[in-house]
Design an enzyme around this catalytic site. Sequence first.
Site, PDB file in Angstrom:
ATOM      1  N   GLY A   1       0.835  -1.202   0.000  1.00 26.60           N
ATOM      2  CA  GLY A   1       0.000   0.000   0.000  1.00 26.60           C
ATOM      3  C   GLY A   1       0.868   1.249   0.000  1.00 26.60           C
ATOM      4  O   GLY A   1       1.964   1.249   0.546  1.00 26.60           O
TER       5      GLY A   1
ATOM      6  N   ARG B   1      -0.121  -7.634  -3.601  1.00 27.84           N
ATOM      7  CA  ARG B   1      -0.684  -8.910  -4.041  1.00 27.84           C
ATOM      8  C   ARG B   1      -0.429 -10.063  -3.084  1.00 27.84           C
ATOM      9  O   ARG B   1      -0.525 -11.215  -3.471  1.00 27.84           O
ATOM     10  CB  ARG B   1      -0.075  -9.263  -5.405  1.00 27.84           C
ATOM     11  CG  ARG B   1      -0.908  -8.836  -6.590  1.00 27.84           C
ATOM     12  CD  ARG B   1      -0.632  -9.737  -7.779  1.00 27.84           C
ATOM     13  NE  ARG B   1       0.767  -9.818  -8.092  1.00 27.84           N
ATOM     14  CZ  ARG B   1       1.360  -9.140  -9.078  1.00 27.84           C
ATOM     15  NH1 ARG B   1       0.678  -8.311  -9.805  1.00 27.84           N
ATOM     16  NH2 ARG B   1       2.638  -9.296  -9.313  1.00 27.84           N
TER      17      ARG B   1
ATOM     18  N   ASP C   1       5.431  -4.821   5.430  1.00 23.44           N
ATOM     19  CA  ASP C   1       5.718  -6.206   5.814  1.00 23.44           C
ATOM     20  C   ASP C   1       5.721  -7.168   4.626  1.00 23.44           C
ATOM     21  O   ASP C   1       6.605  -8.025   4.508  1.00 23.44           O
ATOM     22  CB  ASP C   1       4.750  -6.675   6.913  1.00 23.44           C
ATOM     23  CG  ASP C   1       3.298  -6.311   6.619  1.00 23.44           C
ATOM     24  OD1 ASP C   1       3.037  -5.718   5.548  1.00 23.44           O
ATOM     25  OD2 ASP C   1       2.435  -6.624   7.451  1.00 23.44           O
TER      26      ASP C   1
ATOM     27  N   THR D   1       5.226   2.339   6.110  1.00 30.62           N
ATOM     28  CA  THR D   1       3.847   2.025   6.495  1.00 30.62           C
ATOM     29  C   THR D   1       3.237   3.201   7.236  1.00 30.62           C
ATOM     30  O   THR D   1       3.922   3.856   8.030  1.00 30.62           O
ATOM     31  CB  THR D   1       3.752   0.789   7.413  1.00 30.62           C
ATOM     32  OG1 THR D   1       2.410   0.667   7.885  1.00 30.62           O
ATOM     33  CG2 THR D   1       4.667   0.870   8.612  1.00 30.62           C
TER      34      THR D   1
ATOM     35  N   ASP E   1       0.939   2.504   9.244  1.00 28.82           N
ATOM     36  CA  ASP E   1       0.479   1.832  10.467  1.00 28.82           C
ATOM     37  C   ASP E   1       1.509   1.850  11.595  1.00 28.82           C
ATOM     38  O   ASP E   1       1.164   1.576  12.746  1.00 28.82           O
ATOM     39  CB  ASP E   1       0.140   0.365  10.163  1.00 28.82           C
ATOM     40  CG  ASP E   1      -0.901   0.218   9.073  1.00 28.82           C
ATOM     41  OD1 ASP E   1      -1.706   1.132   8.885  1.00 28.82           O
ATOM     42  OD2 ASP E   1      -0.895  -0.836   8.389  1.00 28.82           O
TER      43      ASP E   1
ATOM     44  N   ASP F   1       3.765  -0.283  12.211  1.00 28.73           N
ATOM     45  CA  ASP F   1       3.793  -1.595  12.862  1.00 28.73           C
ATOM     46  C   ASP F   1       4.983  -2.465  12.457  1.00 28.73           C
ATOM     47  O   ASP F   1       4.976  -3.667  12.679  1.00 28.73           O
ATOM     48  CB  ASP F   1       2.471  -2.339  12.590  1.00 28.73           C
ATOM     49  CG  ASP F   1       2.231  -2.577  11.101  1.00 28.73           C
ATOM     50  OD1 ASP F   1       3.012  -2.071  10.260  1.00 28.73           O
ATOM     51  OD2 ASP F   1       1.257  -3.278  10.769  1.00 28.73           O
TER      52      ASP F   1
ATOM     53  N   ARG G   1      -4.502  -1.363  10.788  1.00 27.30           N
ATOM     54  CA  ARG G   1      -4.549  -2.820  10.749  1.00 27.30           C
ATOM     55  C   ARG G   1      -4.580  -3.401  12.171  1.00 27.30           C
ATOM     56  O   ARG G   1      -5.471  -3.036  12.914  1.00 27.30           O
ATOM     57  CB  ARG G   1      -3.371  -3.371   9.946  1.00 27.30           C
ATOM     58  CG  ARG G   1      -3.817  -4.465   8.993  1.00 27.30           C
ATOM     59  CD  ARG G   1      -2.668  -5.014   8.216  1.00 27.30           C
ATOM     60  NE  ARG G   1      -2.585  -4.449   6.906  1.00 27.30           N
ATOM     61  CZ  ARG G   1      -3.286  -4.863   5.860  1.00 27.30           C
ATOM     62  NH1 ARG G   1      -4.142  -5.855   5.994  1.00 27.30           N
ATOM     63  NH2 ARG G   1      -3.150  -4.307   4.685  1.00 27.30           N
TER      64      ARG G   1
END
Length: 360
Positions: free
Chosen positions: A14, A77, A116, A138, A140, A142, A184
Site C-alpha cells: 500500500g 498482491r 511487511d 507504512t 500503520d 507496525d 490494521r
Amino acid sequence: MPKIKKIGVLTGGGDAPGLNAVIRAVVKAAYNAGVEVIGLEDSFDGLIYPEKSRTLTPRDVTGILRLGGTILGTVNRGNPFAEPIVTPQGTFNYGERVVDMFGKMGLDALVCIGGDGTLAISYEFYKMGVPLVCVPKTIDNDIVGTTSCFGFDTAVDFATNAIDRLHSTAEAHRRIMVVEVMGRYAGWIALHSGVAGGADVILIPEIPYDVEKVAECTRQREARGARFSIVVVAEGARPVDGGLSVIEAARTGHAERLGGAGALCSRQLGDRTGKETRHVVLGHLQRGGSPTAFDRTLATRFGGKAVELLLHGQFGKMVANHPPDLVPIPIGEVVGKTKTVPLDYDLLLTARSLGVSFGD
Ligand code: F6P
C-alpha cells in the site's frame, strides 16, 4: 566486493506519503556517487515485464518530494510466489523470472521500499542471491526494529485534523462521534491521533473493549456537563465478546480487509446510552496527500542511507530509525512480525492518567 554501478528501485504494498521522497533521495544520492538508477514499476513487476522499467535521473525526480503516492506505482498482491507469471515472452515461475531479469538487466543491487509484505518478498529474493537493501514504509507504524516509518506522521496529522473538526459538530448536536482510523492490527494511529485530537475514548486492537465501560465514560462526561464525546476506534479494535470487523476475508494473494469497527461501536453506544451517535471512516484519506515535513525528512534520510548501505556492500539489511541514528538491521529479524502498542507505552499511560478511556 564488486563495485555497484547500476541499481533498481521499487515501491511495493500500500502507498504511504513519503514514498516519492525516498525515490528522489535514492536517485540523487546514487547519481552523485556515479551509480545509474533504474525505476521498476509496480513493485517487482518491473523485473518481470521489460516495458515496466526506466532509467531515473535527478531530472526525473524533480518536484516529487512533496507528492503523495509513488511515481513508480505499486501493487499489493500478498504472496506473489504462489502463482506462475504469464508474460508475452512465456509463462514463468515468479521467483526465477525476477532473479533472471535482475541479471539480464545488468543490475548490481536493489532498493526495495515497502511494508511487511514487500519485506518478506525481498527477503526471499535476498536468500536467492539478489543483493538488496529495504526501506520500511507504512502508515500503520507496525514494522518491528524501527521506531518510526514515514507515512505514519502524515496519517496521524490528517486524523488529528479530522478529530478537531468533529469536535464542533459533536458539541453542537450533543452527539457521540465515532471516528474509525486505519492501522490494521496495531493501534498506533488511533492512539497518537486520539491523544493529539483530545479524544475521550480510544479503542485499540491491543486492548479489547467493553462497550458498557465506554458508555459509562460518556455518561460520566454528561454528568460533568460535557455535551458530547469523541471516540477514536482503530479499524482492528474489537469488543471483549466479539471478533475483528472484517469486510473481506483473506483470499489467495490478498490479505483480509478490515472495516466496520467504527460502525459497530457507534451502534452499540447508541443502543446503550440512548444518545445520538454518528460514525466517520477516514479510510484511504489517511494515505493520500502531501507528506508532512517530518515524513519528508525521514524518507529522505532512509533513501540516502539505503544507497550508502549498498555502496558499502551491506546487503540483506533494512534501514531502521534508532534516534538519533539510522542503522542497518537484518531483514530476517523483521519479517513476519508486527509491532503493536506495548501496554506500558508512555503515551498510553499518559492518556490513561488524563482520564482517557480505553474501554477496559
Ligand atoms: O497497511 C496500510 C493500510 O492502509 C492499513 O491501515 C489498512 O488496513 C490497509 O492498508 C488497507 O489496504 P487497501 O489499500 O488494500 O484497502
